[in-house]
Design a protein around this motif. Structure first.
Motif, short mmCIF file in Angstrom:
data_model
loop_
_atom_site.label_atom_id
_atom_site.label_comp_id
_atom_site.label_asym_id
_atom_site.label_seq_id
_atom_site.Cartn_x
_atom_site.Cartn_y
_atom_site.Cartn_z
N CYS A 72 4.34 15.43 14.26
CA CYS A 72 3.01 15.26 14.09
C CYS A 72 2.40 14.42 14.67
O CYS A 72 2.24 13.41 14.56
N ALA A 73 0.50 14.82 14.38
CA ALA A 73 -0.40 13.57 15.40
C ALA A 73 -0.81 12.50 14.22
O ALA A 73 -1.28 12.35 14.49
N PHE A 74 -0.84 13.40 12.68
CA PHE A 74 -1.58 12.68 11.81
C PHE A 74 -0.81 13.27 10.61
O PHE A 74 -0.75 14.34 10.48
N TYR A 75 -0.73 12.38 9.68
CA TYR A 75 -0.58 13.16 7.90
C TYR A 75 -1.18 12.51 7.21
O TYR A 75 -1.08 11.38 7.12
N SER A 76 -1.19 13.22 5.91
CA SER A 76 -2.11 12.66 4.76
C SER A 76 -0.96 12.66 3.79
O SER A 76 -1.18 14.25 3.58
N VAL A 77 -1.28 12.05 2.73
CA VAL A 77 -0.16 12.08 1.44
C VAL A 77 -1.85 12.74 0.48
O VAL A 77 -2.78 11.33 0.44
N ARG A 78 -1.74 13.23 -0.68
CA ARG A 78 -2.57 13.40 -1.67
C ARG A 78 -1.86 12.99 -2.83
O ARG A 78 -0.59 14.20 -2.68
N GLY A 79 -2.16 12.97 -4.24
CA GLY A 79 -1.64 12.68 -5.54
C GLY A 79 -2.79 12.56 -6.06
O GLY A 79 -3.86 11.83 -6.53
N ALA A 80 -1.95 12.09 -7.28
CA ALA A 80 -2.64 12.38 -8.72
C ALA A 80 -2.58 10.73 -8.94
O ALA A 80 -3.07 10.20 -9.86
N ARG A 82 -1.56 6.86 -8.62
CA ARG A 82 -1.42 5.62 -7.02
C ARG A 82 -0.21 5.02 -7.00
O ARG A 82 0.27 4.69 -5.92
N GLU A 83 0.51 4.26 -7.98
CA GLU A 83 1.71 4.38 -7.53
C GLU A 83 2.25 4.93 -6.55
O GLU A 83 3.39 4.34 -6.30
N GLY A 84 2.83 6.19 -7.29
CA GLY A 84 3.15 6.85 -6.12
C GLY A 84 2.64 7.80 -4.62
O GLY A 84 4.04 8.00 -3.67
N LEU A 85 1.59 7.68 -4.31
CA LEU A 85 0.89 7.66 -3.31
C LEU A 85 1.71 6.17 -3.04
O LEU A 85 2.19 6.30 -1.18
N ASP A 86 1.57 4.64 -3.29
CA ASP A 86 1.73 3.89 -2.18
C ASP A 86 3.62 3.21 -2.19
O ASP A 86 3.48 3.34 -0.65
N ALA A 87 4.07 4.28 -2.73
CA ALA A 87 5.58 4.89 -2.50
C ALA A 87 5.96 5.43 -1.59
O ALA A 87 6.92 4.88 -0.21
N VAL A 88 5.14 6.61 -1.63
CA VAL A 88 5.30 7.56 -0.61
C VAL A 88 4.91 6.89 0.77
O VAL A 88 5.22 7.12 1.62
N CYS A 89 3.38 6.29 0.84
CA CYS A 89 3.38 6.49 2.09
C CYS A 89 3.82 5.64 3.13
O CYS A 89 3.99 5.02 4.04
N GLY A 90 4.16 4.17 1.84
CA GLY A 90 4.78 3.02 2.49
C GLY A 90 6.02 3.36 3.31
O GLY A 90 6.55 3.14 4.38
#
Length: 105
Positions: A72-80, A82-90
């Motif tokens: 992919c050229a770019f991806y974004s992660v969205r969720g409800a 903050r701790e989960g977003l940090d974990a998945v993005c990292g």
């Protein structure tokens, strides 16, 4: 659930992944299949990933998701959560940079 839809001609097409949550962990649709049952994002597409209220992602799930995102050229992660977003993005940033060195995400 996964869908692909076109954007205006100036933006690349997008693949959307709506992942489920099991006991606070990100869950893939079919963890026993290649890429966790996800269709890999075609080269140059964008990817939108919705993780809901997940608080974490395990290594195996992160590796399968990262493998589906490599083109992919770019991806974004969205969720409800903050701790989960940090974990998945990292996890994804680390794994995708490991799979494709020098690639900007």
């Amino acid at each position: 659930m996964q869908s692909t839809h076109p954007y205006p001609r100036t933006a690349p097409p997008t693949t959307a992944y709506h992942l489920s949550t099991r006991h606070g962990w990100v869950s893939l649709p079919d963890p026993t299949r290649e890429f966790g049952g996800l269709t890999p994002v075609p080269y140059g597409y964008r990817a939108n990933i919705w993780i809901g209220d997940a608080r974490d992602i395990d290594e195996h799930t992160a590796r399968q998701l990262a493998a589906a995102l490599v083109g992919c050229a770019f991806y974004s992660v969205r969720g409800a959560d903050r701790e989960g977003l940090d974990a998945v993005c990292g996890a994804l940033a680390f794994l995708i940079s490991d799979v494709a060195p020098g690639r900007a995400v």
